[in-house]
Design an enzyme around this catalytic site. Structure first.
Site, PDB file in Angstrom:
ATOM      1  N   ASP A 109      -3.007  -1.262  -3.411  1.00 52.12           N
ATOM      2  CA  ASP A 109      -4.348  -0.852  -3.848  1.00 52.12           C
ATOM      3  C   ASP A 109      -4.561   0.637  -3.607  1.00 52.12           C
ATOM      4  O   ASP A 109      -5.264   1.293  -4.379  1.00 52.12           O
ATOM      5  CB  ASP A 109      -5.396  -1.685  -3.110  1.00 52.12           C
ATOM      6  CG  ASP A 109      -5.240  -3.150  -3.449  1.00 52.12           C
ATOM      7  OD1 ASP A 109      -5.335  -3.485  -4.643  1.00 52.12           O
ATOM      8  OD2 ASP A 109      -4.981  -3.953  -2.536  1.00 52.12           O
ATOM      9  N   GLU A 158       2.358 -11.036   2.151  1.00 58.83           N
ATOM     10  CA  GLU A 158       3.014  -9.793   1.731  1.00 58.83           C
ATOM     11  C   GLU A 158       3.540  -9.042   2.952  1.00 58.83           C
ATOM     12  O   GLU A 158       4.662  -8.518   2.939  1.00 58.83           O
ATOM     13  CB  GLU A 158       2.023  -8.919   0.966  1.00 58.83           C
ATOM     14  CG  GLU A 158       1.646  -9.497  -0.389  1.00 58.83           C
ATOM     15  CD  GLU A 158       0.513  -8.765  -1.088  1.00 58.83           C
ATOM     16  OE1 GLU A 158       0.372  -8.947  -2.304  1.00 58.83           O
ATOM     17  OE2 GLU A 158      -0.235  -8.029  -0.432  1.00 58.83           O
TER      18      GLU A 158
HETATM   19  C1  5RP Z   1      -2.322  -8.305  -3.642  1.00 57.46           C
HETATM   20  C2  5RP Z   1      -1.953  -6.885  -3.472  1.00 57.46           C
HETATM   21  C3  5RP Z   1      -1.600  -6.116  -4.696  1.00 57.46           C
HETATM   22  O1  5RP Z   1      -0.366  -5.515  -4.518  1.00 57.46           O
HETATM   23  C4  5RP Z   1      -2.637  -5.058  -4.918  1.00 57.46           C
HETATM   24  O2  5RP Z   1      -3.910  -5.666  -4.968  1.00 57.46           O
HETATM   25  C5  5RP Z   1      -2.372  -4.295  -6.211  1.00 57.46           C
HETATM   26  O3  5RP Z   1      -2.587  -5.129  -7.304  1.00 57.46           O
HETATM   27  P1  5RP Z   1      -2.449  -4.598  -8.794  1.00 57.46           P
HETATM   28  O4  5RP Z   1      -0.988  -4.330  -9.000  1.00 57.46           O
HETATM   29  O5  5RP Z   1      -2.962  -5.743  -9.632  1.00 57.46           O
HETATM   30  O6  5RP Z   1      -3.294  -3.366  -8.932  1.00 57.46           O
HETATM   31  O7  5RP Z   1      -1.917  -6.342  -2.399  1.00 57.46           O
HETATM   32  O8  5RP Z   1      -2.722  -8.879  -2.433  1.00 57.46           O
END
Ligand code: 5RP
Length: 223
Positions: free
Chosen positions: A88, A107
């Site tokens: 994010d 993760e």
């Molecule tokens: C999920 C995560 C994702 O890696 C993060 O939210 C990024 O998502 P996106 O690739 O859809 O922008 O940490 O828990």
């Protein structure tokens, strides 16, 4: 380039980066989210060159299996060369905020096992100081109010992510209003609160390499 095209470009960059190192015994950790989905789709094209994947969420496991990629439980895996996931936010040291999709705990576990954490993101995710994106904190349900009060004490504004339950059966508090100048310290402080499972700061285990999708092509940053 659209944001989607940037995500596809970094996903392909990650596949190109790991491909020369893969053997039939290789196990690849795979993250969660729209960028990770692009990676899964690109990875499917070389699925006969590695052994299996470990998924960081039920959603990722489903997508991997839909491509015919073998998915293993992490406990069955003694060694993992690569973990590939989105973020994010990232700073230039590759400290990350993750968990926008709520998969932060799994993760973080898979990232901990992997030798190399490859992060893939479009340029909107690179920031000077982490914290504009609300920091996800996974909490045991009965500890929600207690942890929320403690997070207020740390200077933030926790907001309960309504209607969301993690793959582990827990809740998420999204912590707004933090200027995270010392990500390692804050990661540790929040994780020490009783009832917190983990938080979305990846500073003690940052990414090792970041493929950043920009209008001028994919840039590579290392920690
Ligand atoms: C999920 C995560 C994702 O890696 C993060 O939210 C990024 O998502 P996106 O690739 O859809 O922008 O940490 O828990």
């Amino acid at each position: 380039m659209t944001q989607d095209q940037l995500k596809q470009a970094v996903a392909q960059a990650a596949v190109d980066y790991i491909a020369p190192h893969l053997t039939w015994e290789s196990i690849i950790g795979v993250g969660t989210g729209s960028t990770a989905n692009c990676f899964i789709d690109a990875l499917a094209k070389i699925k006969h060159t590695f052994g299996a994947a470990v998924a960081s969420s039920e959603a990722t496991a489903t997508r991997l299996k839909s491509h015919g990629i073998n998915v293993l439980e992490l406990n069955a895996v003694p060694h993992m060369s690569f973990y590939v996931d989105g973020a994010d936010e990232s700073d230039i040291h590759l400290n990350l905020i993750k968990g926008g999709g709520g998969a932060l705990t799994r993760e973080k576990i898979v990232a901990a096992v992997a030798e190399t954490f490859v992060c893939i993101a479009d340029e909107s995710k690179l920031v000077g100081v982490l914290g504009a994106f609300p920091l996800p904190v996974e909490v045991i349900p009965m500890a929600r109010s207690y942890v929320a009060r403690k997070l207020v004490g740390l200077g933030g504004e926790p907001v309960w992510r309504q209607g969301f339950v993690t793959d582990n059966g827990n809740l998420i508090l999204d912590l707004y209003g933090m200027d995270i100048v010392d990500p390692k310290d804050l990661e540790q402080q929040i994780n020490q609160l009783t009832g917190v499972v983990t938080n979305g700061l990846f500073a003690h285990r940052p990414a090792d390499i970041l493929f950043l999708g920009t209008g001028d092509g994919v840039k590579t940053l290392t920690s």
